[in-house]
Design an enzyme around this catalytic site. Structure first.
Site, mmCIF file in Angstrom:
data_model
loop_
_atom_site.group_PDB
_atom_site.id
_atom_site.type_symbol
_atom_site.label_atom_id
_atom_site.label_comp_id
_atom_site.label_asym_id
_atom_site.label_seq_id
_atom_site.Cartn_x
_atom_site.Cartn_y
_atom_site.Cartn_z
ATOM 1 N N HIS A 148 3.652 -3.934 3.849
ATOM 2 C CA HIS A 148 3.542 -2.636 3.178
ATOM 3 C C HIS A 148 4.384 -2.610 1.896
ATOM 4 O O HIS A 148 5.245 -1.742 1.705
ATOM 5 C CB HIS A 148 3.965 -1.504 4.118
ATOM 6 C CG HIS A 148 3.333 -0.184 3.745
ATOM 7 N ND1 HIS A 148 2.891 0.727 4.672
ATOM 8 C CD2 HIS A 148 3.073 0.380 2.538
ATOM 9 C CE1 HIS A 148 2.399 1.789 4.061
ATOM 10 N NE2 HIS A 148 2.493 1.588 2.763
ATOM 11 N N ARG A 174 -5.000 2.056 3.537
ATOM 12 C CA ARG A 174 -4.545 2.588 4.815
ATOM 13 C C ARG A 174 -5.035 1.663 5.931
ATOM 14 O O ARG A 174 -6.163 1.155 5.884
ATOM 15 C CB ARG A 174 -5.092 4.009 5.047
ATOM 16 C CG ARG A 174 -4.506 5.066 4.113
ATOM 17 C CD ARG A 174 -3.051 5.348 4.461
ATOM 18 N NE ARG A 174 -2.475 6.394 3.627
ATOM 19 C CZ ARG A 174 -1.787 6.175 2.520
ATOM 20 N NH1 ARG A 174 -1.603 4.928 2.100
ATOM 21 N NH2 ARG A 174 -1.278 7.170 1.831
#
Length: 308
Positions: free
Chosen positions: A271, A223
């Site tokens: 990502h 994260r």
């Protein structure tokens, strides 16, 4: 007939509609999968946190909300969501994460960036064997455990850290504040695979970056909130941290003006470390519905207090 509400994007609906129907059929479930069930008739909600559905109060019959995402930080605090919430633990996503993490650990271990540069001089630099390389993984959930096990199988000396005590065969397990300090001090390569909670935000701050060995490398597919960005940039600029490979960010897409883009010791990936695979994810959704319908506990139910 089991009424299932699909609450995610139109793109997700086109991707998942057929695979969910097929997976439920394989589990002998008779379902009515729609995007527009009347709320009072819904038995299960298959959900993405970006959905327009934010008020769960009308879904009085709903037995569980089954997330398509591994991360639930966007929805776990919703006060109207009083039914069980399950995060996605997808074997396909896990396999993808293991491959991405192992690839970048090996890239750092073998110093491939240096090897691929044009060299003016012939200057061989032989890397140590994996057993001589210390890798620490923060987070021993499903993804962290899978990555730790795979790296240990390659011969790396792996330390795993978690909030509470865990045992994973073949790795050194640490927990608590003292364990975190030890995991950081030994990490030539550090992998971050923690969830986004109040307790994990900025867990890699200036003080903890200073605990890492000189020349350590950092890999973050977890994260974006796990890292204090300013502190990491300072540590990179000073040379204490040799390089960081970052796949997740506080703001995505990462703004073009962000200093990470131009930093010579940062690799940005968009990502892509792991993505839910529709076929394996649909099977997990169907399995959880089948378990619920037969009175078995749901898999991967979120602890609201912990946030994951």
């Amino acid at each position: 007939m089991i009424n299932i509400q699909f609450s995610a994007s139109e793109t997700a609906w086109a991707t998942y509609q057929d695979t969910i129907v097929a997976a439920c059929a394989a589990h002998d479930l008779e379902i009515d999968l729609r995007q527009d069930h009347a709320a009072e008739n819904v038995d299960y909600i298959i959900y993405a946190p970006t959905s327009d559905l934010q008020d769960f109060a009308p879904y009085t019959r709903c037995k569980a909300v089954l997330s398509l995402w591994a991360g639930v930080e966007r929805i776990v605090g919703n006060s109207t969501l009083t039914m069980p919430l399950c995060r996605m633990v997808d074997p396909g996503l896990t396999a993808g994460m293991v491959e991405w993490v192992a690839g970048h650990v090996l890239r750092y271990h073998l110093d491939l960036d240096r090897s691929l540069q044009t060299q003016d001089l012939w200057a061989p630099k032989i890397p140590p064997l994996a057993q001589q390389r210390q890798v620490s993984i923060l987070g021993l959930g499903a993804l962290g455990t899978a990555c730790a096990t795979a790296l240990a199988a390659l011969g790396f000396s792996v330390t795993g850290w978690s909030r509470s005590a865990k045992h994973v065969e073949g790795i050194t397990s640490q927990h608590g504040e003292a364990g975190l300090k030890s995991a950081l001090q030994n990490a030539e390569i550090l992998v971050l695979l923690l969830p986004d909670t109040g307790a994990t935000q900025n867990i890699l701050n200036a003080d903890r970056l200073a605990l890492l060995p000189q020349g350590a490398r950092i890999i973050n597919p977890g994260r974006g909130t796990l890292i204090d960005d300013a502190a990491l940039l300072d540590s990179l600029n000073s040379g204490h941290i040799a390089h960081a490979t970052l796949d997740v960010f506080r703001q995505e897409p990462l703004p073009q003006e962000h200093p990470y883009w131009a930093h010579p010791h940062v690799t940005v990936t968009p990502h892509i470390a792991a993505e839910t695979r529709p076929i394996t994810a649909s099977d997990m959704l169907a399995l959880n519905i089948a378990r619920s319908e037969s009175g078995q506990p749901l898999l991967h139910e979120v602890d609201r207090q912990l946030g994951y």
